[in-house]
Design an enzyme around this catalytic site. Sequence first.
Site, PDB file in Angstrom:
ATOM      1  N   ARG A  80       0.834  -1.208   0.000  1.00 33.27           N
ATOM      2  CA  ARG A  80       0.000   0.000   0.000  1.00 33.27           C
ATOM      3  C   ARG A  80       0.866   1.255   0.000  1.00 33.27           C
ATOM      4  O   ARG A  80       0.561   2.228  -0.671  1.00 33.27           O
ATOM      5  CB  ARG A  80      -0.951  -0.022   1.205  1.00 33.27           C
ATOM      6  CG  ARG A  80      -2.001   1.066   1.123  1.00 33.27           C
ATOM      7  CD  ARG A  80      -3.085   0.863   2.150  1.00 33.27           C
ATOM      8  NE  ARG A  80      -2.566   0.998   3.512  1.00 33.27           N
ATOM      9  CZ  ARG A  80      -3.250   0.668   4.603  1.00 33.27           C
ATOM     10  NH1 ARG A  80      -4.478   0.190   4.498  1.00 33.27           N
ATOM     11  NH2 ARG A  80      -2.721   0.815   5.806  1.00 33.27           N
ATOM     12  N   LYS A 183      -2.760   6.474   1.239  1.00 35.57           N
ATOM     13  CA  LYS A 183      -2.607   6.929   2.622  1.00 35.57           C
ATOM     14  C   LYS A 183      -1.606   8.092   2.608  1.00 35.57           C
ATOM     15  O   LYS A 183      -0.448   7.934   2.978  1.00 35.57           O
ATOM     16  CB  LYS A 183      -2.113   5.758   3.504  1.00 35.57           C
ATOM     17  CG  LYS A 183      -2.741   5.741   4.896  1.00 35.57           C
ATOM     18  CD  LYS A 183      -2.480   4.423   5.599  1.00 35.57           C
ATOM     19  CE  LYS A 183      -2.875   4.469   7.060  1.00 35.57           C
ATOM     20  NZ  LYS A 183      -4.312   4.372   7.313  1.00 35.57           N
ATOM     21  N   GLU A 219     -16.505   6.042   4.019  1.00 34.63           N
ATOM     22  CA  GLU A 219     -15.918   5.433   5.210  1.00 34.63           C
ATOM     23  C   GLU A 219     -16.077   6.307   6.432  1.00 34.63           C
ATOM     24  O   GLU A 219     -16.731   7.345   6.392  1.00 34.63           O
ATOM     25  CB  GLU A 219     -14.464   5.017   4.969  1.00 34.63           C
ATOM     26  CG  GLU A 219     -13.538   6.117   4.549  1.00 34.63           C
ATOM     27  CD  GLU A 219     -12.122   5.603   4.269  1.00 34.63           C
ATOM     28  OE1 GLU A 219     -11.675   4.656   4.935  1.00 34.63           O
ATOM     29  OE2 GLU A 219     -11.476   6.165   3.383  1.00 34.63           O
TER      30      GLU A 219
END
Length: 339
Positions: A80, A183, A219
């Site tokens: 990620r 992220k 989310e």
Amino acid sequence: MNNIDWSNLPFDYYKTDYNIRCHFREGKWGELEVSSSEYLNLHMAATALHYGQEAFEGMKAFRGKNGDIRIFRWEENFKRMERSARGIFMEPVPKEIFREAIFKAVKLNERWLPPYGTGAALYIRPLLIGSGAEIGVKPTDEYLFVVFVTPVGPYFKEGFNPIKIAIVRDSDRTAPLGTGMFKVGGNYAASLPGIKKSKSEGYTQPLYLDAKEKKYIDEIGAANFFGIKNNTYITPDSSSVLPSITNKSIMEMVPDLGLKVEKRPVPVEELDSFEEVGACGTAAIIAPIGEIKDLNEGHTYTYSKDGKPGPVSTKIYKKLLAIQYGEEEDTYGWVESLE
Ligand SMILES: *Cc1c(COP(=O)(O)O)cnc(C)c1O
């Protein structure tokens, strides 16, 4: 030794002994450096500081039941971070450097690893920042990779008890074609208005809807959303949700608990039909949700009638923890032990 009250540890920064650093300069990564300073010596024109050219990760190391040090799915965090780096044109950290840095950071700070049975863990925070000096908006050519660790307790003070969530419609953390799936620091600056708003109304976290139509669930703060109904685990499919490794693990695990899995757009109205809802992420693990209030529209959805987490969320939570702490065999191959 240290006299931390491990069982009552909050989710806060706590100084440990060492951190690891590695520089990318002149087209190559250097050697790992061990530092005992909490500070970075950074150029004031570094792209991370002005233009948010920065990515981070979060994972945990656990003291297992048999005394080993257990790191959960670090390879997924590596992948990620690589996607995040490419997403904002940073130099990705090679896998070997990533692995060595996190393992070294954990090992060197072993005395800060919470003992088994306290419910606490050692949180590992890798960050990759643009450290080269630029004044125009463009990717730089120097990067700094840092890994520090800090012992943490539950992310929410409620622990494994239902939290209250607020649907916030007057701010977005990301756009459909933005960087929500990475992220990267900028997303979290953009999420602060929603967090502030939900807190000021007495809720723990904001629930973000899709920014374009405000029809679907994205989310919850820095955690993914899930709902349970008809023996099915349902989680949103959206380009602006951060792909949670906890959520991915739950999706891989719940068929073994007899549940079906659906990853698809989840319309807000569907909140009425879920038997249980919750948030999941490394920090929160699983946070059951007792109430969701739509702040702008006024509607309130309630779950937990007796103030307790639902049975399915509880089963998932227990199984995940049992694997992480080595109380149950890790049949999925998610954990790598240090010794
Ligand atoms: C980190 C994060 C999550 C949770 O991901 P995990 O890999 O499970 O920790 C979810 N949403 C956002 C926005 C995040 O930053």
